[in-house]
Design a protein around this motif. Structure first.
Motif, PDB file in Angstrom:
ATOM      1  N   MET A  20       1.719 -38.701  91.225  1.00  0.00           N
ATOM      2  CA  MET A  20       0.340 -38.427  90.829  1.00  0.00           C
ATOM      3  C   MET A  20      -0.499 -39.705  90.765  1.00  0.00           C
ATOM      4  N   ALA A  21       0.000 -40.780  91.339  1.00  0.00           N
ATOM      5  CA  ALA A  21      -0.685 -42.073  91.249  1.00  0.00           C
ATOM      6  C   ALA A  21      -2.154 -41.949  91.610  1.00  0.00           C
ATOM      7  N   GLY A  22      -2.995 -42.513  90.739  1.00  0.00           N
ATOM      8  CA  GLY A  22      -4.432 -42.483  90.976  1.00  0.00           C
ATOM      9  C   GLY A  22      -5.126 -41.240  90.467  1.00  0.00           C
ATOM     10  N   THR A  23      -4.350 -40.239  90.031  1.00  0.00           N
ATOM     11  CA  THR A  23      -4.959 -38.989  89.550  1.00  0.00           C
ATOM     12  C   THR A  23      -4.642 -38.707  88.090  1.00  0.00           C
ATOM     13  N   LEU A  24      -3.845 -39.572  87.450  1.00  0.00           N
ATOM     14  CA  LEU A  24      -3.501 -39.319  86.048  1.00  0.00           C
ATOM     15  C   LEU A  24      -4.727 -39.514  85.158  1.00  0.00           C
ATOM     16  N   PRO A  25      -4.975 -38.583  84.230  1.00  0.00           N
ATOM     17  CA  PRO A  25      -6.113 -38.756  83.319  1.00  0.00           C
ATOM     18  C   PRO A  25      -5.843 -39.854  82.304  1.00  0.00           C
ATOM     19  N   ASP A  26      -6.904 -40.303  81.637  1.00  0.00           N
ATOM     20  CA  ASP A  26      -6.750 -41.328  80.602  1.00  0.00           C
ATOM     21  C   ASP A  26      -6.773 -40.655  79.228  1.00  0.00           C
ATOM     22  N   PRO A  27      -6.569 -41.410  78.150  1.00  0.00           N
ATOM     23  CA  PRO A  27      -6.496 -40.801  76.812  1.00  0.00           C
ATOM     24  C   PRO A  27      -7.720 -40.006  76.403  1.00  0.00           C
ATOM     25  N   SER A  28      -8.882 -40.299  76.983  1.00  0.00           N
ATOM     26  CA  SER A  28     -10.091 -39.562  76.619  1.00  0.00           C
ATOM     27  C   SER A  28      -9.999 -38.088  77.005  1.00  0.00           C
ATOM     28  N   ASP A  78      -0.429 -25.503  85.515  1.00  0.00           N
ATOM     29  CA  ASP A  78       0.538 -25.312  86.594  1.00  0.00           C
ATOM     30  C   ASP A  78       1.927 -25.776  86.185  1.00  0.00           C
ATOM     31  N   ARG A  79       2.004 -26.813  85.345  1.00  0.00           N
ATOM     32  CA  ARG A  79       3.297 -27.315  84.872  1.00  0.00           C
ATOM     33  C   ARG A  79       3.188 -27.637  83.390  1.00  0.00           C
ATOM     34  N   ALA A  80       4.328 -27.543  82.702  1.00  0.00           N
ATOM     35  CA  ALA A  80       4.323 -27.814  81.254  1.00  0.00           C
ATOM     36  C   ALA A  80       4.108 -29.292  80.968  1.00  0.00           C
ATOM     37  N   VAL A  81       4.601 -30.155  81.856  1.00  0.00           N
ATOM     38  CA  VAL A  81       4.481 -31.601  81.642  1.00  0.00           C
ATOM     39  C   VAL A  81       3.014 -32.012  81.672  1.00  0.00           C
ATOM     40  N   SER A  82       2.609 -32.790  80.665  1.00  0.00           N
ATOM     41  CA  SER A  82       1.240 -33.307  80.589  1.00  0.00           C
ATOM     42  C   SER A  82       1.312 -34.814  80.389  1.00  0.00           C
ATOM     43  N   LEU A  83       0.828 -35.570  81.388  1.00  0.00           N
ATOM     44  CA  LEU A  83       0.906 -37.025  81.368  1.00  0.00           C
ATOM     45  C   LEU A  83      -0.480 -37.645  81.324  1.00  0.00           C
ATOM     46  N   ILE A  84      -0.580 -38.796  80.644  1.00  0.00           N
ATOM     47  CA  ILE A  84      -1.800 -39.600  80.687  1.00  0.00           C
ATOM     48  C   ILE A  84      -1.406 -41.058  80.907  1.00  0.00           C
TER      49      ILE A  84
END
Length: 229
Positions: A20-28, A78-84
């Motif tokens: 997902m490089a370049g598409t991960l959201p930030d903490p906001s 779409d997936r349970a995993v949520s990354l920032i």
């Protein structure tokens, strides 16, 4: 590949983040209401453990919780995993059960000043990290003591974060836990973890949990770095 066969998902959050490089959201992107919801569910679980209300109140609560469950389940990711990705480059997995802030099953494990680690491809650096946690009766085993399983979860998460902070993330291949004495709940716990080195794809870490300054459990862990394709 058979048309009905789904491709295997990435083996780790780190591998998924690379895809997902370049598409991960930030903490906001994490709303205060989302964090508050997870916390209130943690409180609810503890209240269910302690409650002594009568059957009618329990039945009414169960009905209302079922309604809320249906409401929350009306839309799913779409997936349970949520990354920032934090501004310093640190990856955070919000829904894993070791310390995920959006997972109500995760204990309230809070890390202090964990750095993002060396740049990708750089040599790992030895680190020592610190965290704090207060377990509740929902994590109980023996009377007024935490279940040994949740103690192992805390140590696995602690040492995994230490390895990632050192620049040597991997999947847990072994966790050796020594229970020195009972770990209490409803009491502040201090956790210390350190990455100690590697041998090829293997990475090693140690750590301990303290209550009132006394070690209640300690562990050593072996992590295996994923093969690069």
């Amino acid at each position: 590949m058979n048309s009905n066969t789904r491709p295997l998902p990435p083996a780790s959050a780190t591998a998924l983040a690379e895809l997902m490089a370049g598409t991960l959201p930030d903490p906001s992107s994490v709303s205060a209401s989302a964090l508050d919801l997870a916390d209130r569910v943690r409180d609810l679980v503890e209240a269910v453990v302690w409650t002594d209300v009568d059957a009618a109140v329990r039945a009414d609560a169960a009905r209302r919780i079922a309604e809320l469950t249906a409401e929350l389940g009306a839309a799913r990711r779409d997936r349970a995993v949520s990354l920032i990705r934090h501004p310093d480059g640190r990856l955070e997995h919000l829904t894993q059960m070791g310390s995920g802030r959006l997972n109500p099953q995760a204990p309230r494990l809070v890390f202090a000043d964990v750095a993002a680690g060396p740049e990708p491809g750089a040599e790992p650096e030895s680190v020592e990290i610190h965290a704090r946690c207060t377990l509740t009766a929902a994590h109980g085993g023996p009377p007024e003591r935490a279940h040994g399983g949740i103690v192992a979860v805390l140590l696995d998460q602690l040492l995994g974060v230490a390895a990632a902070a050192a620049g040597a993330p991997g999947l847990t291949a072994g966790l050796d836990v020594r229970y020195r004495r009972a770990t209490p709940y409803d009491a502040p716990l201090e956790l210390t973890g350190r990455w100690t080195g590697r041998d090829g794809r293997k990475s090693f870490a140690t750590g301990e949990i303290r209550a009132a300054g006394v070690v209640t459990a300690e562990a050593t862990a072996v992590f295996i770095a994923e093969r690069r394709r």
